[in-house]
Write a protein that holds these residues in place. Structure first.
Motif, PDB file in Angstrom:
ATOM      1  N   GLU A 213       0.747  -1.070  -0.012  1.00  0.00           N
ATOM      2  CA  GLU A 213      -0.076   0.130   0.043  1.00  0.00           C
ATOM      3  C   GLU A 213       0.965   0.928  -0.050  1.00  0.00           C
ATOM      4  O   GLU A 213       0.867   2.045   1.007  1.00  0.00           O
ATOM      5  CB  GLU A 213      -0.880  -0.048   1.336  1.00  0.00           C
ATOM      6  CG  GLU A 213      -2.122  -1.109   1.078  1.00  0.00           C
ATOM      7  CD  GLU A 213      -2.978  -1.012  -0.055  1.00  0.00           C
ATOM      8  OE1 GLU A 213      -3.309   0.256  -0.438  1.00  0.00           O
ATOM      9  OE2 GLU A 213      -3.343  -1.907  -0.777  1.00  0.00           O
ATOM     10  N   ILE A 214       1.503   1.425  -1.067  1.00  0.00           N
ATOM     11  CA  ILE A 214       2.309   2.495  -1.132  1.00  0.00           C
ATOM     12  C   ILE A 214       1.426   3.670  -1.844  1.00  0.00           C
ATOM     13  O   ILE A 214       0.427   3.556  -2.277  1.00  0.00           O
ATOM     14  CB  ILE A 214       3.457   2.223  -2.215  1.00  0.00           C
ATOM     15  CG1 ILE A 214       3.011   1.894  -3.478  1.00  0.00           C
ATOM     16  CG2 ILE A 214       4.418   1.343  -1.596  1.00  0.00           C
ATOM     17  CD1 ILE A 214       4.339   1.683  -4.629  1.00  0.00           C
ATOM     18  N   ASP A 215       2.146   5.150  -1.885  1.00  0.00           N
ATOM     19  CA  ASP A 215       1.300   6.222  -2.280  1.00  0.00           C
ATOM     20  C   ASP A 215       2.062   6.705  -3.563  1.00  0.00           C
ATOM     21  O   ASP A 215       1.180   7.297  -4.262  1.00  0.00           O
ATOM     22  CB  ASP A 215       1.146   7.394  -1.207  1.00  0.00           C
ATOM     23  CG  ASP A 215       0.527   6.911  -0.049  1.00  0.00           C
ATOM     24  OD1 ASP A 215      -0.752   6.638  -0.079  1.00  0.00           O
ATOM     25  OD2 ASP A 215       1.272   6.859   0.816  1.00  0.00           O
ATOM     26  N   GLY A 216       2.801   6.129  -3.858  1.00  0.00           N
ATOM     27  CA  GLY A 216       3.647   6.562  -5.427  1.00  0.00           C
ATOM     28  C   GLY A 216       4.634   5.805  -5.453  1.00  0.00           C
ATOM     29  O   GLY A 216       5.511   4.930  -4.630  1.00  0.00           O
ATOM     30  N   LEU A 217       4.872   5.540  -6.902  1.00  0.00           N
ATOM     31  CA  LEU A 217       6.172   4.927  -7.416  1.00  0.00           C
ATOM     32  C   LEU A 217       6.935   5.677  -8.305  1.00  0.00           C
ATOM     33  O   LEU A 217       6.298   6.271  -9.559  1.00  0.00           O
ATOM     34  CB  LEU A 217       5.621   3.836  -8.442  1.00  0.00           C
ATOM     35  CG  LEU A 217       6.723   2.886  -9.031  1.00  0.00           C
ATOM     36  CD1 LEU A 217       7.804   2.254  -8.099  1.00  0.00           C
ATOM     37  CD2 LEU A 217       6.334   1.839 -10.172  1.00  0.00           C
ATOM     38  N   LEU A 218       8.180   5.985  -8.052  1.00  0.00           N
ATOM     39  CA  LEU A 218       9.183   6.748  -8.686  1.00  0.00           C
ATOM     40  C   LEU A 218       9.979   6.105  -9.456  1.00  0.00           C
ATOM     41  O   LEU A 218      10.947   5.408  -8.551  1.00  0.00           O
ATOM     42  CB  LEU A 218       9.661   7.793  -7.940  1.00  0.00           C
ATOM     43  CG  LEU A 218       8.987   8.682  -6.853  1.00  0.00           C
ATOM     44  CD1 LEU A 218       9.491   9.773  -6.096  1.00  0.00           C
ATOM     45  CD2 LEU A 218       7.631   9.305  -7.800  1.00  0.00           C
ATOM     46  N   PHE A 219      10.127   6.151 -10.812  1.00  0.00           N
ATOM     47  CA  PHE A 219      10.893   4.962 -11.447  1.00  0.00           C
ATOM     48  C   PHE A 219      11.552   5.536 -12.448  1.00  0.00           C
ATOM     49  O   PHE A 219      11.262   6.281 -13.267  1.00  0.00           O
ATOM     50  CB  PHE A 219       9.879   3.848 -11.952  1.00  0.00           C
ATOM     51  CG  PHE A 219      10.663   2.827 -12.780  1.00  0.00           C
ATOM     52  CD1 PHE A 219      11.544   1.847 -12.374  1.00  0.00           C
ATOM     53  CD2 PHE A 219      10.461   2.822 -14.332  1.00  0.00           C
ATOM     54  CE1 PHE A 219      12.181   0.936 -13.215  1.00  0.00           C
ATOM     55  CE2 PHE A 219      11.041   1.946 -15.070  1.00  0.00           C
ATOM     56  CZ  PHE A 219      11.838   0.953 -14.720  1.00  0.00           C
ATOM     57  N   ARG A 231       0.204  -0.843 -16.389  1.00  0.00           N
ATOM     58  CA  ARG A 231      -0.745  -2.018 -16.153  1.00  0.00           C
ATOM     59  C   ARG A 231      -0.933  -2.360 -14.816  1.00  0.00           C
ATOM     60  O   ARG A 231      -2.197  -2.532 -14.448  1.00  0.00           O
ATOM     61  CB  ARG A 231      -0.513  -3.286 -17.015  1.00  0.00           C
ATOM     62  CG  ARG A 231      -0.334  -3.157 -18.555  1.00  0.00           C
ATOM     63  CD  ARG A 231      -0.153  -4.404 -19.247  1.00  0.00           C
ATOM     64  NE  ARG A 231       1.123  -4.943 -18.910  1.00  0.00           N
ATOM     65  CZ  ARG A 231       2.316  -4.918 -19.840  1.00  0.00           C
ATOM     66  NH1 ARG A 231       2.468  -4.010 -20.543  1.00  0.00           N
ATOM     67  NH2 ARG A 231       3.328  -5.398 -19.360  1.00  0.00           N
ATOM     68  N   HIS A 232      -0.068  -2.527 -14.048  1.00  0.00           N
ATOM     69  CA  HIS A 232      -0.176  -3.098 -12.623  1.00  0.00           C
ATOM     70  C   HIS A 232      -0.850  -2.147 -11.614  1.00  0.00           C
ATOM     71  O   HIS A 232      -1.859  -2.447 -10.861  1.00  0.00           O
ATOM     72  CB  HIS A 232       1.249  -3.079 -12.128  1.00  0.00           C
ATOM     73  CG  HIS A 232       1.353  -3.604 -10.670  1.00  0.00           C
ATOM     74  ND1 HIS A 232       1.240  -5.023 -10.393  1.00  0.00           N
ATOM     75  CD2 HIS A 232       1.327  -2.885  -9.475  1.00  0.00           C
ATOM     76  CE1 HIS A 232       1.223  -4.966  -8.786  1.00  0.00           C
ATOM     77  NE2 HIS A 232       1.165  -3.930  -8.386  1.00  0.00           N
ATOM     78  N   PHE A 233      -0.697  -0.738 -12.143  1.00  0.00           N
ATOM     79  CA  PHE A 233      -1.690   0.340 -11.337  1.00  0.00           C
ATOM     80  C   PHE A 233      -2.807   0.863 -11.982  1.00  0.00           C
ATOM     81  O   PHE A 233      -3.221   1.760 -11.611  1.00  0.00           O
ATOM     82  CB  PHE A 233      -0.511   1.408 -11.046  1.00  0.00           C
ATOM     83  CG  PHE A 233       0.488   1.231 -10.062  1.00  0.00           C
ATOM     84  CD1 PHE A 233       0.104   0.885  -8.533  1.00  0.00           C
ATOM     85  CD2 PHE A 233       1.751   0.824 -10.333  1.00  0.00           C
ATOM     86  CE1 PHE A 233       1.275   0.653  -7.635  1.00  0.00           C
ATOM     87  CE2 PHE A 233       2.817   0.357  -9.348  1.00  0.00           C
ATOM     88  CZ  PHE A 233       2.450   0.478  -8.058  1.00  0.00           C
ATOM     89  N   ALA A 234      -3.217   0.133 -12.954  1.00  0.00           N
ATOM     90  CA  ALA A 234      -4.442   0.584 -13.744  1.00  0.00           C
ATOM     91  C   ALA A 234      -5.601   0.632 -12.772  1.00  0.00           C
ATOM     92  O   ALA A 234      -6.451   1.622 -13.137  1.00  0.00           O
ATOM     93  CB  ALA A 234      -4.809  -0.344 -14.903  1.00  0.00           C
ATOM     94  N   ASP A 235      -5.813  -0.065 -11.873  1.00  0.00           N
ATOM     95  CA  ASP A 235      -6.744   0.025 -10.989  1.00  0.00           C
ATOM     96  C   ASP A 235      -6.506   0.573  -9.578  1.00  0.00           C
ATOM     97  O   ASP A 235      -7.335   0.482  -8.766  1.00  0.00           O
ATOM     98  CB  ASP A 235      -7.496  -1.267 -10.725  1.00  0.00           C
ATOM     99  CG  ASP A 235      -8.024  -2.038 -11.969  1.00  0.00           C
ATOM    100  OD1 ASP A 235      -8.629  -1.129 -12.749  1.00  0.00           O
ATOM    101  OD2 ASP A 235      -7.901  -3.347 -12.141  1.00  0.00           O
ATOM    102  N   ARG A 236      -5.415   1.202  -9.649  1.00  0.00           N
ATOM    103  CA  ARG A 236      -5.073   1.919  -8.486  1.00  0.00           C
ATOM    104  C   ARG A 236      -4.586   3.467  -8.840  1.00  0.00           C
ATOM    105  O   ARG A 236      -3.541   4.077  -8.570  1.00  0.00           O
ATOM    106  CB  ARG A 236      -3.843   1.386  -7.387  1.00  0.00           C
ATOM    107  CG  ARG A 236      -4.213  -0.250  -7.041  1.00  0.00           C
ATOM    108  CD  ARG A 236      -2.838  -0.831  -6.531  1.00  0.00           C
ATOM    109  NE  ARG A 236      -2.266  -0.228  -5.653  1.00  0.00           N
ATOM    110  CZ  ARG A 236      -1.077  -0.820  -5.059  1.00  0.00           C
ATOM    111  NH1 ARG A 236      -0.529  -1.869  -5.678  1.00  0.00           N
ATOM    112  NH2 ARG A 236      -0.547   0.000  -4.184  1.00  0.00           N
ATOM    113  N   PRO A 237      -5.844   4.246  -9.143  1.00  0.00           N
ATOM    114  CA  PRO A 237      -5.382   5.693  -9.294  1.00  0.00           C
ATOM    115  C   PRO A 237      -4.760   6.600  -8.202  1.00  0.00           C
ATOM    116  O   PRO A 237      -4.375   7.599  -8.494  1.00  0.00           O
ATOM    117  CB  PRO A 237      -6.744   6.141  -9.902  1.00  0.00           C
ATOM    118  CG  PRO A 237      -7.637   5.242  -9.042  1.00  0.00           C
ATOM    119  CD  PRO A 237      -7.236   3.871  -9.099  1.00  0.00           C
TER     120      PRO A 237
END
Length: 484
Positions: A213-219, A231-237
């Motif tokens: 349950e992270i709030d952001g991904l910086l990649f 794709r992985h975060f498509a349902d986690r806006p």
């Protein structure tokens, strides 16, 4: 320091399998540790979550003071840290020293960017004031790349900490030592327990991290990985994604005059860092005439003069090895499969490890070449009949990170600037030229419209707009359609 995992201010051994980092110049193992497992990742995210409220509430001046101490630590440790980077990546020492300079410089640049782009601003209103503030998102997962294993994750971590976010950092499995040294510097600067956490490991650890349950991904990394994350975060806006990806970058030469001067810019665009920069030129587009052929010949001749060797050899190198023997084998296979006419072969370098390759040029005029980023010192050359064809060829990619024009004609530059699709567009400078005081990012497959560098402040905090009055006043007269 004892162990590869740093969680809640404590170094400990990872509960996962043992992993190693290898010097690509010699094959020597320079780092060997047990890396994290899924339980370690859960602990790291939980520690970051617990630390978030106090860190976000801490006066920003105090966060700034800690980051300025971090800058001092980096400056004091530059010599040792740069040598470690050179050993782990194979990059020349002049380049890793510059990387440390960019890391230290990121602190002041981020402070200025925060003030300009995401600070607090207010306007007086009849009823009181309108205030714009910014708030941190929460727990940020930072996944680092191998090519700039200090500078690029640092470019996410510093603005995140400044904004009040907490961080769980997973370096590339190719460069764990670089990531460890970065976190050690933050620890020495006095970052509170849980604010920055480190988990080492490969794909399984990265997967475990993005499943939390992270709030952001910086990649920062490959376009393929970026597509997976979308794709992985498509349902986690609710999870903010900042994706800094690769490029199949064009460099157009037109009416540029001196072929040798042009070649110097081309070589710096295509072969610096052994071609392992996402902004490196991959495609050279020239006029189909004597001037274009002269440029091709000059680039091949200059590439022949480049010193390829170890960072600590007797002669200062322009470029070192690729990150690993495996990366070199994949690059050579990709070059051989490309087809085209070989102008200068990308090939193994005699007397050096298998990770070393020479810079290559291949002419692909008239051929359909897959629109892929080959992360190595290989430059495709294409000849075209007109400047408009050159721009069309430059834009014939699903990527859009960087692009460049080499020309003495201002009119060409103005036309190129209007028509080219890229986030970094340079004129008579290498395509790799970028400043921390400006945004860095691209279009299409090269990113998700959240550029880094100076604009990193934008994705590390969200805006809160408020109308405010210091006391309750009678607003009955403002209500329309009210019965007496």
């Amino acid at each position: 320091m004892s162990g590869s995992v740093f969680i809640d201010g404590v170094w400990r051994a990872g509960a996962g399998p043992e992993a190693v980092s290898v010097d690509p110049t010699t094959g020597e193992i320079i780092w060997r540790q047990a890396v994290a497992d899924g339980a370690d990742v859960v602990d790291a995210v939980a520690a970051a979550r617990r630390a978030f409220p106090a860190w976000a509430d801490r006066p920003r001046d105090e966060r700034i003071a800690i980051l300025r101490r971090y800058k001092e630590v980096l400056t004091a440790r530059t010599a040792d840290y740069a040598q470690a980077l050179s050993r782990e990546t194979g990059k020349a020492l002049w380049e890793t020293k510059a990387e440390l300079g960019s890391m230290a410089g990121k602190v002041d640049a981020s402070i200025k960017a925060y003030e300009e782009r995401t600070g607090e601003h207010e306007n007086a209103m009849v009823f009181g004031r309108a205030v714009l503030r910014h708030r941190p998102h929460g727990v940020m997962a930072v996944l680092g790349p191998f090519n700039f294993p200090g500078h690029l994750p640092n470019g996410h971590i510093v603005p995140a900490l400044l904004a009040g976010d907490t961080v769980v950092f997973k370096p590339s499995e190719e460069t764990p030592l670089a990531g460890q040294l970065l976190v050690e510097a933050l620890e020495a600067a006095g970052v509170p327990a849980g604010v920055v956490n480190l988990v080492q490991g490969g794909r399984a650890v990265g997967q475990a991290l993005i499943d939390q349950e992270i709030d952001g991904l910086l990649f920062t990394g490959s376009a393929a990985a970026g597509a997976f994350f979308r794709r992985h975060f498509a349902d986690r806006p609710d999870v903010i994604l900042a994706l800094e990806l690769g490029g199949n970058n064009p460099l157009v030469v037109w009416d540029a005059g001196d072929a040798e001067a042009v070649a110097a810019l081309v070589v710096q665009s295509a072969f610096i860092t052994t071609g392992q920069r996402c902004s490196c030129a991959r495609r050279l587009i020239v006029s189909d005439d004597a001037a274009g052929r002269a440029v091709i010949d000059a680039v091949a001749a200059l590439a022949e003069r480049l010193v390829i060797g170890p960072w600590n050899g007797g002669e200062e190198p322009f470029m070192g090895p690729l990150i690993s023997d495996r990366a070199a084998a994949m690059a050579l296979a990709g070059a051989n499969a490309m087809g085209g006419r070989t102008v200068r072969a990308m090939a193994p370098v005699d007397g050096l490890s298998k990770a070393f390759v020479s810079p290559g040029l291949v002419e692909v005029t008239g051929l359909e070449i897959p629109d892929e980023e080959l992360f190595a010192p290989l430059l495709q050359v294409r000849r075209v009949a007109s400047f408009d064809e050159a721009i069309a060829a430059a834009n014939a990619t699903r990527y859009g990170l960087s692009a460049g024009l080499i020309s003495n004609e201002t009119a060409h530059w103005e036309h190129f600037l209007r028509r080219i699709r890229a986030g970094v567009v340079n004129w008579n400078r290498p395509t790799t030229g970028a400043a921390g005081t400006m945004p860095f990012g691209g279009l299409g497959t090269s990113g998700n419209h959240r550029p880094s560098a100076y604009y990193a402040a934008d994705y590390c905090a969200y805006p809160v707009a408020s109308f405010e009055a210091a006391s309750v006043s009678d607003t009955l007269g403002d209500i329309k359609g009210l019965r007496a």
